[in-house]
Design an enzyme around this catalytic site. Structure first.
Site, short mmCIF file in Angstrom:
data_model
loop_
_atom_site.label_atom_id
_atom_site.label_comp_id
_atom_site.label_asym_id
_atom_site.label_seq_id
_atom_site.Cartn_x
_atom_site.Cartn_y
_atom_site.Cartn_z
N ASN A 85 1.04 -1.24 -0.06
CA ASN A 85 0.07 0.06 0.18
C ASN A 85 0.86 1.40 -0.01
OD1 ASN A 85 0.53 0.89 2.89
ND2 ASN A 85 -0.24 -1.24 3.22
N ASP A 119 -4.61 -6.67 5.11
CA ASP A 119 -5.67 -7.61 5.71
C ASP A 119 -5.70 -8.93 5.32
OD1 ASP A 119 -6.72 -5.63 7.50
OD2 ASP A 119 -7.90 -4.70 5.76
N LYS A 156 9.08 -17.09 -10.63
CA LYS A 156 8.38 -15.87 -11.00
C LYS A 156 7.15 -16.57 -11.96
CE LYS A 156 8.61 -12.17 -14.60
NZ LYS A 156 9.17 -12.01 -15.64
N PHE A 181 -4.38 2.78 14.99
CA PHE A 181 -4.80 4.01 13.80
C PHE A 181 -5.69 3.32 13.07
CE2 PHE A 181 -1.96 7.53 12.94
CZ PHE A 181 -1.20 7.67 14.12
N LYS A 234 -13.35 -0.12 15.59
CA LYS A 234 -11.80 -0.57 15.65
C LYS A 234 -11.51 -0.53 17.20
CE LYS A 234 -10.86 -0.34 10.98
NZ LYS A 234 -10.28 0.42 9.99
N LYS A 286 -10.56 -3.96 19.13
CA LYS A 286 -9.07 -4.10 19.20
C LYS A 286 -8.70 -3.79 20.72
CE LYS A 286 -8.57 -3.89 14.13
NZ LYS A 286 -7.60 -3.71 13.21
O1 PMT Z 1 2.90 6.17 6.58
P1 PMT Z 1 2.24 7.28 6.03
O2 PMT Z 1 2.79 7.59 4.54
O3 PMT Z 1 2.80 8.42 6.96
O4 PMT Z 1 0.78 7.13 6.26
C1 PMT Z 1 0.43 7.12 7.56
C2 PMT Z 1 -0.86 6.14 7.66
C3 PMT Z 1 -2.11 6.52 6.72
C4 PMT Z 1 -0.60 4.62 7.00
C5 PMT Z 1 -1.27 6.02 9.11
O5 PMT Z 1 -1.72 7.18 9.61
C6 PMT Z 1 -2.42 5.36 9.42
O6 PMT Z 1 -3.51 5.46 9.37
N1 PMT Z 1 -2.20 3.83 9.71
C7 PMT Z 1 -3.08 2.63 9.90
C8 PMT Z 1 -3.41 1.97 8.50
C9 PMT Z 1 -4.42 1.05 8.61
O7 PMT Z 1 -3.97 -0.03 8.30
O8 PMT Z 1 -5.73 1.20 9.07
P2 PMT Z 1 -6.78 -0.07 9.21
O9 PMT Z 1 -7.69 0.93 9.47
O10 PMT Z 1 -6.48 -1.02 8.09
O11 PMT Z 1 -6.04 -0.66 10.43
C10 PMT Z 1 -6.38 -0.38 11.94
C11 PMT Z 1 -5.65 -0.67 13.05
O12 PMT Z 1 -5.18 -2.00 12.80
C12 PMT Z 1 -4.15 -0.09 12.55
O13 PMT Z 1 -3.39 0.34 13.67
C13 PMT Z 1 -3.17 -1.29 11.94
O14 PMT Z 1 -1.93 -1.12 12.19
C14 PMT Z 1 -3.82 -2.43 12.61
N2 PMT Z 1 -3.64 -3.52 11.97
C15 PMT Z 1 -4.67 -3.77 10.90
C16 PMT Z 1 -4.61 -4.97 10.13
C17 PMT Z 1 -3.84 -6.02 10.49
N3 PMT Z 1 -3.71 -7.20 10.11
N4 PMT Z 1 -3.24 -5.96 11.69
C18 PMT Z 1 -3.03 -4.85 12.35
O15 PMT Z 1 -2.35 -4.63 13.35
#
Ligand code: PMT
Length: 404
Positions: free
Chosen positions: A211, A280, A290, A324, A338, A342
């Site tokens: 991403n 995810d 490949k 986040f 979330k 979480k």
């Molecule tokens: O790196 P930059 O370019 O500065 O961008 C910053 C950012 C946009 C990446 C950052 O600010 C941000 O939003 N990070 C979280 C992105 C994300 O994956 O969000 P989510 O809504 O999909 O996940 C929610 C939370 O669960 C996040 O804290 C994520 O780290 C966590 N997660 C998600 C999926 C997973 N399998 N395991 C996780 O721990």
């Protein structure tokens, strides 16, 4: 900076002429500047120039002892609040990296326990030479701070990276260094883990899903926590930013690797911030070779990745946990879901549909939620300022204050 003692090391690069302006600006800012020149530097600028600007004797020869009561290289090394080497040549960086002390400046650099800040200046090929790059990497790991050279026209005629930063900018760097040193350290003694960047989920040896996360938000948090005195570990996936200094960096490419890196360290942490964008789903398996172009379509089956944050929420004991959420719609609804699911203490939601927030941007616009709903909405800020505000709220909550 007033009242600070700075050793200004001047090496034999053409940018030595800029060191005179640097010496003057530091002196005008109230800094006591002791200039130490290499023999080669004296061929480019006369020591008298620096003596006149600093109002101090200029040191060149290790055995040129001015005061019989002290050994001058040790005395100077001990008295310095910081040593600034500008310009720092490839030769001086190599000596510093390998502990060679064969002149006054390199001997002081070996003897001092003060922070060392270097402003490299050299030909672009000397700068990019693997030997110079390896020396700089080693020095960074040891805590030497680099004031990166700019890109531009070099004295040798080449256009490229290697031009010493301007004296004004170096003065600002030194000022920021002293300010950070003297700032309060509310996270002293605390262990903080931050995740940053976007995970890489391999399809085959040359292709992957990822991403747009650059690592900027996670690194800003890491640097802010470091400057507040925390012992910081960053678990970094794919990033496009230089790694932060003064923190432990652990590389983890995929969600599974990040899970291992985070869970194995979680028990010892006081604060964990999950700013990484974790995929995810991942391909069920990564092809060992490949994948060849055969049919008109290619079907890839994805399998769900473990949710690292959710697992941390289950294991949480003493840790303060910040998640986040990158959302494009119904920000509050998804963020609150979330936060609860979480088991986070705080959840930072950024509306990534905005062009000035979220992935890859220098700025962010976030709302921080707690179990009661929105706790703090921040305006458009730099990611560093956003990080400062997130940590300030976390600290307040960790100290037991501010929550309804
Ligand atoms: O790196 P930059 O370019 O500065 O961008 C910053 C950012 C946009 C990446 C950052 O600010 C941000 O939003 N990070 C979280 C992105 C994300 O994956 O969000 P989510 O809504 O999909 O996940 C929610 C939370 O669960 C996040 O804290 C994520 O780290 C966590 N997660 C998600 C999926 C997973 N399998 N395991 C996780 O721990």
């Amino acid at each position: 900076m007033k009242g600070k003692t700075v050793i200004l090391g001047v090496c034999g690069g053409i940018a030595a002429y800029k060191a005179a302006a640097l010496c003057s600006k530091l002196t005008q800012a109230g800094v006591k500047v002791h200039v130490v020149m290499t023999e080669s530097a004296t061929k480019l600028v006369g020591p008298v120039t620096f003596q006149a600007l600093s109002h101090e004797a200029v040191r060149i020869d290790t055995f040129d002892e001015l005061d019989p009561g002290v050994i001058s290289h040790i005395d100077l090394a001990d008295r310095a609040d910081a040593v600034v080497v500008a310009p720092a040549t490839a030769n001086m960086l190599a000596k510093l990296a390998h502990g060679i002390a064969d002149d006054m400046l390199s001997t002081i650099l070996l003897a001092t326990t003060a922070p060392i800040l270097v402003a490299p200046a050299m030909n672009v090929h000397m700068y990019s030479n693997p030997a110079t790059q390896a020396n700089m990497e080693l020095l960074r790991e040891r805590g030497v701070q680099f004031i990166e050279p700019g890109i531009g026209q070099l004295a040798c005629g080449y256009l490229g990276k290697g031009r010493m930063e301007e004296p004004e900018a170096i003065v600002e760097y030194v000022r920021a260094h002293f300010a950070a040193q003297e700032a309060p350290k509310p996270l002293a003694g605390k262990k903080v883990l931050i995740t940053a960047g976007g995970t890489v989920e391999r399809l085959d040896p040359v292709r992957y899903f990822t991403n747009d996360s650059s690592g900027k938000m996670g690194f800003a948090l890491a640097e802010a926590a470091r400057d507040k005195g925390a012992e910081v570990t960053v678990v970094a996936a794919r990033v496009s930013e230089p790694l932060p200094r003064g923190v432990t960096v652990v590389r983890a490419e995929s969600a599974l690797q990040m899970e291992e890196a985070v869970l194995s360290r979680f028990a010892e942490m006081d604060l964990v911030v999950k700013a990484a964008a974790v995929a995810d789903y991942r391909p069920v398996e990564a092809a060992p070779q490949k994948i060849k172009k055969t049919g008109e379509t290619l079907q890839v089956t994805l399998v769900k990745n473990p949710d690292i944050l959710e697992e941390l929420g289950k294991r949480k004991e003493k840790q303060f946990l910040i998640g986040f959420a990158a959302e494009t719609e119904q920000v509050e609804t998804y963020a609150m879901d979330k936060l609860h699911r979480k088991n986070c203490d705080l959840l930072v939601a950024n509306d990534v549909s905005r062009s000035d927030a979220g992935f890859g941007t220098e700025t962010n616009v976030v709302t921080i939620f707690d179990k009661n709903g929105p706790a703090l909405s921040l305006p458009l800020l730099s990611k560093r300022e956003t990080a400062e505000r997130i940590l300030a709220l976390a600290l307040e909550r960790m100290m037991g204050g501010g929550q309804a």
